[in-house]
Structures are given as structure tokens and as C-alpha cells.
Design a protein around this motif. Structure first.
Motif, mmCIF file in Angstrom:
data_model
loop_
_atom_site.group_PDB
_atom_site.id
_atom_site.type_symbol
_atom_site.label_atom_id
_atom_site.label_comp_id
_atom_site.label_asym_id
_atom_site.label_seq_id
_atom_site.Cartn_x
_atom_site.Cartn_y
_atom_site.Cartn_z
ATOM 1 N N SER A 1 0.753 -1.194 -0.120
ATOM 2 C CA SER A 1 0.112 -0.049 -0.072
ATOM 3 C C SER A 1 1.017 1.232 0.115
ATOM 4 N N THR A 2 1.979 1.266 -0.662
ATOM 5 C CA THR A 2 2.944 2.334 -0.712
ATOM 6 C C THR A 2 2.188 3.530 -1.021
ATOM 7 N N TYR A 3 1.371 3.527 -2.126
ATOM 8 C CA TYR A 3 0.714 4.836 -2.677
ATOM 9 C C TYR A 3 -0.981 4.373 -2.303
ATOM 10 N N GLY A 4 -1.263 3.781 -1.351
ATOM 11 C CA GLY A 4 -2.392 3.360 -1.067
ATOM 12 C C GLY A 4 -3.298 4.684 -1.059
ATOM 13 N N ASN A 5 -2.908 5.770 -0.641
ATOM 14 C CA ASN A 5 -3.727 7.081 -0.486
ATOM 15 C C ASN A 5 -3.549 8.032 -1.564
ATOM 16 N N ARG A 6 -2.923 7.680 -2.651
ATOM 17 C CA ARG A 6 -2.536 8.518 -3.775
ATOM 18 C C ARG A 6 -2.872 7.906 -5.203
ATOM 19 N N VAL A 7 -3.175 8.889 -6.150
ATOM 20 C CA VAL A 7 -3.039 8.548 -7.412
ATOM 21 C C VAL A 7 -2.012 9.584 -8.519
ATOM 22 N N ILE B 1 -3.468 -5.682 4.550
ATOM 23 C CA ILE B 1 -2.751 -4.604 3.884
ATOM 24 C C ILE B 1 -1.464 -4.407 4.669
ATOM 25 N N VAL B 2 -0.358 -4.350 3.727
ATOM 26 C CA VAL B 2 1.049 -4.278 4.342
ATOM 27 C C VAL B 2 1.793 -3.107 3.569
ATOM 28 N N HIS B 3 2.966 -2.901 4.062
ATOM 29 C CA HIS B 3 3.820 -2.145 3.545
ATOM 30 C C HIS B 3 3.307 -0.611 2.960
ATOM 31 N N GLY B 4 3.041 0.021 3.935
ATOM 32 C CA GLY B 4 2.408 1.279 3.998
ATOM 33 C C GLY B 4 2.554 2.026 5.000
ATOM 34 N N GLU B 5 2.819 3.489 4.642
ATOM 35 C CA GLU B 5 2.450 4.304 6.145
ATOM 36 C C GLU B 5 1.228 4.164 6.610
ATOM 37 N N PRO B 6 0.888 4.533 7.879
ATOM 38 C CA PRO B 6 -0.429 4.211 8.234
ATOM 39 C C PRO B 6 -1.673 4.897 7.545
ATOM 40 N N ASP B 7 -1.342 6.180 6.887
ATOM 41 C CA ASP B 7 -2.793 6.783 6.342
ATOM 42 C C ASP B 7 -2.862 6.133 5.054
ATOM 43 N N ALA B 8 -1.621 5.827 4.346
ATOM 44 C CA ALA B 8 -1.821 5.071 2.992
ATOM 45 C C ALA B 8 -2.451 3.460 3.282
ATOM 46 N N ALA B 9 -1.962 2.670 4.131
ATOM 47 C CA ALA B 9 -2.545 1.621 4.652
ATOM 48 C C ALA B 9 -4.167 1.657 4.846
ATOM 49 N N ASP B 10 -4.512 2.743 5.771
ATOM 50 C CA ASP B 10 -5.764 2.719 6.140
ATOM 51 C C ASP B 10 -6.594 3.273 4.806
ATOM 52 N N SER B 11 -6.293 4.087 4.392
ATOM 53 C CA SER B 11 -7.183 4.826 2.720
ATOM 54 C C SER B 11 -7.261 3.419 2.012
ATOM 55 N N LEU B 12 -6.156 2.696 1.819
ATOM 56 C CA LEU B 12 -6.438 1.363 0.822
ATOM 57 C C LEU B 12 -7.287 0.461 1.392
ATOM 58 N N ARG B 13 -7.174 0.439 2.703
ATOM 59 C CA ARG B 13 -8.187 -0.630 3.338
ATOM 60 C C ARG B 13 -9.530 -0.141 2.885
ATOM 61 N N ARG B 14 -9.944 1.005 3.218
ATOM 62 C CA ARG B 14 -11.135 1.655 2.945
ATOM 63 C C ARG B 14 -11.619 1.534 1.770
ATOM 64 N N ARG B 15 -10.836 1.769 0.763
ATOM 65 C CA ARG B 15 -11.374 1.413 -0.488
ATOM 66 C C ARG B 15 -11.644 0.096 -1.156
#
Length: 468
Positions: free
Chosen positions: A207-213, A417-431
Motif C-alpha cells: 500500500s505504498t501509494y494506497g492514498n494517492r493517484v 494491507i502491508v508495506h505502507g505508512e499508516p494513512d496510505a494503508a488505511d486509505s487502501l483498506r477503506r477503498r
């Protein structure tokens, strides 16, 4: 199967996932923690299990946050096989030796300059430790199921990202666990897209870029504008770069830009012996990337390769516009630090950040507007222009991760969800929960899961899903 998250959970570094089945232990990835000091200190902690109790290690790819802890385990007594694709094994022969050598040099430099709190400063591991580690490497082909240890079968699929990068499918006890590894871009100019996966009972997804495009920018146009703007000031464009993947992508774009006349014919230097050696591998593993023979040769010729320390020092005496690419990508070590010391205080120059900057790294501080950073025990003023080019990332962004997940014919019983900063990981979890309707949670450091009982999230995660 039982699964334990020994790293790469709650952070974007230190990936280590322990799989246990019928008394056998397989470690997926063996990475260094990087970034914040409290994370880096984990590299010095006692490993949570005895290294001798591991039966095998399999790597997704060669980047140090997935492989750089191997020499520590080997020095501590691990004598088993280390499996990876052939290209990853070739890259490790470059990266691990360089990492050990660099740590020795930095410890020696710290002792000479007396800026370390430790007396004497010691490397985490040495070049000799890395040499011993390489003797335990065993290449695995893609797309073949291999019984690595009793009852545990592993199959590798290309993940894009960098040469040799793979997703790992593990089958044991009638269950299938898939570890995505670092997923590449769908339309990367050099690397092929990550291969689709259609089935997993359980999934670990990065989830490295889990909160970004990633921005849809004309990469070469933006890069050309930065270089030309700096050249007009008679300045030097410094690019901290990962030696594997990022350096080659930069050189490819620079080659195409020179070919098209988008930038002046200024000198380009690749000041990284490691990146120089890596670049040569692109000729050998041409089936793993998109480049034609002509483009591959052009990429390799566009820069002057700098190997010796004396040559590197002369770069800081340049008085005409130039581009210097040097390791490391987040300015955590390597030759880029010497260039920053010499050139960052000069407002004519530019620091071009070319990808993700993990929290706690010098790159993240510079990207955040820090007026000074600490390098080799000294405060270095940042007066150079700071520019960022996020579209050069070799990681899939949030939309691309969702597209890759869309290849599964049915939902895994649970996704971690692994390999991500907390915000990125949780954003991907939500999506994933909202758009795919999957059972999903963010893995926690040292969390241990009995996969036989993990078909649904636990109560706390279920409560979180209800509140989304």
C-alpha cells in the motif's frame, strides 16, 4: 498455515512475513527498516525467532527494504536456502555487497569525524557478511510450483516494479496465500505490467501509494523544464535515486529528451557504481522489460558512469550546468550525501526528488521544506531549489492496485494491507472494503494469525468496517 508480520506492517519498510506450516518455517522477504530512528533501531534488535529455526527464505525482489537484512540473519546463524528469481539473485550480488561496504565506510567516517554517539561506531553488517549471504542464493523460475520445504509449495509471478520483482503464491495444507510484493505500474515506460492473480484464500497487498493517484503529467516535459530552468542559472540538477529501477528510468527519459532536443546537450553523470552495474543487467534480462535493443543501448550511453571516489569529488567542482544522478533515493546514504553537502547550500542548484520519500528520511525532510538537514554530523543549509517528480515512481498507485485486485475471480477470505505508512494503508483498506466488498484489515507489527480461523475479520476490525 500461521502467518506473522515481523516487518512491513504499519510502515513502508522492513518487510518480513513468517509463514509456518506442519513444523516448517518460511520467511517471505527479509528487509531493512528505514526512515524514522525508532524504525531503524529495530534493525539492531534481536530477531524475534532464532534464525536457525527458519527452513527457507523467499524474496519478492532485491530492494533493500525487502532484502537488506539477510546478512544479519546469516551472520546470526541462518544457513538455509534463499530463493528468488534469477534477476533478483543477480541484483543482490550488487546491492548487498554495496550495502555492506557502505555501512563499513560510514562507520569508519563517523569514527574519523567523531560524530557518532557510539564509540566506536559499528556497521550493522560488513561486506564479508554480504559475501557469505550470496552463497546461499538459489534462483527460481517464474510460473513453476516448487516445494521449497516439506509441504510448502511456492510459485512466482512477475510483479513489474523492477527487474526480477515477483508476487509470491504459497500453497500449504490446502490453502493459498499470495504476497503481492511491490506492484509495478500498469503503463511503466520500461517495466512490464504486474501479472494478474486470479485466486487466493488469503492475500497480502502492498500500500505504498494506497492514498494517492500518480499525477497524469507529461514526465519528460516537466523534467525538461526543471533541468532547463536550473541550467539557465548555471546550476547543477542533483537527483537522489535508487540504483535499481529509478536510475535507469531517469536515464531512459534523459536519453529520449536529448534525442528530441527537449534539453540542451549538457553532461549527465551517474555517480553510483552500483547503479552502473545494475544498468548493464538490462541488456541481459531484456525479456523482463519493454525496451528495444536500441533504446536499451541509448539509455546505457546517455550518462557518464562515475566509479572512483576521486571522479566523484571532481563533480562538486563543476562550474557549468550538469545533471548528477546518485544514490540513494531518499538521501539516506551513499554518494548523494556528499553532493548535498557541497551543492545544496547554493541557490543556483536544484534537488530533484524523483519518487516516494518515507517519513523520517532526509528526502522527506527536504520535500517538506526543511531549511537544513543533518549530514555526517553537520547541519547543511538547503538553499537549492527543491522540485519533485512523483510520476517516476515504480509503485502502482491506489487506482492501479485496485485494478490489479480486480483480476481475482472471487474475493480472498481475508486481505491484509502491508508495506505502507499508516494513512496510505488505511486509505487502501477503506477503498477495498467499499469498492470490492472484501474482508480486509491493516496488518500490525508482530501480529500473528492462524489462517485456518481467519476467514472473517476479528471483532475490532468488524466494528471499524461498520463505522466506515
Amino acid at each position: 498455515m500461521r502467518l506473522s508480520f515481523l516487518g512491513g506492517a504499519g510502515t513502508v519498510t522492513g518487510s518480513k512475513y513468517l509463514v509456518e506450516h506442519a513444523g516448517k518455517r518460511l520467511l517471505v522477504d527479509c528487509g531493512l527498516f528505514q526512515g524514522y530512528k525508532q524504525l531503524r533501531l529495530r534493525n539492531w534488535d534481536h530477531f524475534p525467532i532464532e534464525p536457525q529455526s527458519l527452513d527457507a527464505i523467499v524474496l519478492t525482489h532485491a530492494h533493500l527494504d525487502h532484502s537488506g537484512y539477510l546478512p544479519v540473519l546469516v551472520r546470526a546463524g541462518y544457513r538455509g536456502p534463499i530463493y528468488a528469481t534469477e534477476a533478483t539473485c543477480e541484483l543482490l550480488a550488487i546491492l548487498l555487497l554495496d550495502s555492506g561496504r557502505l555501512q563499513e565506510e560510514e562507520a569508519e567516517y563517523a569514527n574519523h569525524r567523531n560524530y557518532s554517539k557510539h564509540h566506536p561506531a559499528k556497521p550493522l553488517y560488513t561486506e564479508a557478511d554480504a559475501e557469505r549471504t550470496l552463497k546461499q542464493l538459489h534462483p527460481l523460475p517464474l510460473h513453476h510450483s516448487n516445494e521449497l520445504v516439506g509441504g510448502i509449495h511456492v510459485k512466482l509471478r512477475s510483479a513489474g516494479h523492477i527487474l526480477g520483482a515477483a508476487s509470491v503464491e504459497i500453497q500449504a495444507g490446502g490453502q493459498t496465500l499470495v504476497c503481492s510484493g511491490d506492484l509495478g505500474r500498469l503503463n511503466d515506460p520500461i517495466m512490464v505490467a504486474p501479472e494478474p492473480v486470479e485466486h487466493a484464500d488469503f492475500l497480502l497487498v502492498e500500500s505504498t501509494y494506497g492514498n494517492r493517484v500518480h499525477p497524469h503529467q507529461a514526465t519528460e516535459q516537466v523534467l525538461a523544464e526543471i533541468i532547463k530552468r536550473t541550467a539557465l542559472r548555471q546550476g547543477i540538477t542533483m537527483v537522489p535515486s535508487f540504483a535499481v529501477g529509478r536510475a535507469q528510468l531517469l536515464m531512459y527519459h534523459l536519453y529520449k529528451m536529448k534525442q528530441a532536443g527537449l534539453i540542451p546537450d549538457l553532461p549527465i553523470y551517474l555517480n553510483s557504481p552500483m547503479a552502473t552495474d545494475v544498468t548493464a543487467l538490462y541488456q541481459r534480462f531484456r525479456s523482463e522489460h519493454r525496451l528495444s535493443r536500441a533504446d536499451c543501448e541509448g539509455m546505457c550511453r546517455v550518462a557518464k558512469f562515475v566509479r572512483s571516489v576521486d571522479e566523484a569529488k571532481h563533480l562538486e567542482e563543476l562550474r557549468n550546468p550538469a545533471v548528477i544522478i546518485a544514490g540513494s533515493g531518499m538521501a539516506t546514504g551513499g554518494r548523494i550525501l556528499h553532493h548535498l553537502q557541497a551543492l545544496a547550500p547554493n541557490p543556483r542548484n536544484t534537488i530533484l526528488l524523483s519518487g516516494f520519500q518515507a517519513g523520517g528520511t532526509r528526502g522527506a525532510l527536504i520535500a517538506g521544506g526543511a531549511e537544513k538537514v543533518r549530514i555526517h554530523g553537520e547541519d547543511v543549509a538547503i538553499r537549492a531549489e527543491v522540485a519533485a517528480l512523483e510520476n517516476l515512481s515504480a509503485h502502482a498507485d491506489a487506482d492501479e492496485i485496485l485494478q490489479w485486485l480486480g483480476n481475482f475471480r472471487s474475493a480472498p477470505r481475508h486481505t491484509y494491507i502491508v508495506h505502507g505508512e499508516p494513512d496510505a494503508a488505511d486509505s487502501l483498506r477503506r477503498r477495498i472494503a467499499a469498492e470490492l466488498g472484501w474482508s480486509v484489515s491493516v496488518a500490525e507489527h508482530h501480529q500473528r494469525v492462524d489462517l485456518a480461523a481467519a476467514g472473517m475479520p476479528d471483532r475490532s476490525d468488524e466494528d471499524l468496517l461498520l463505522h466506515d
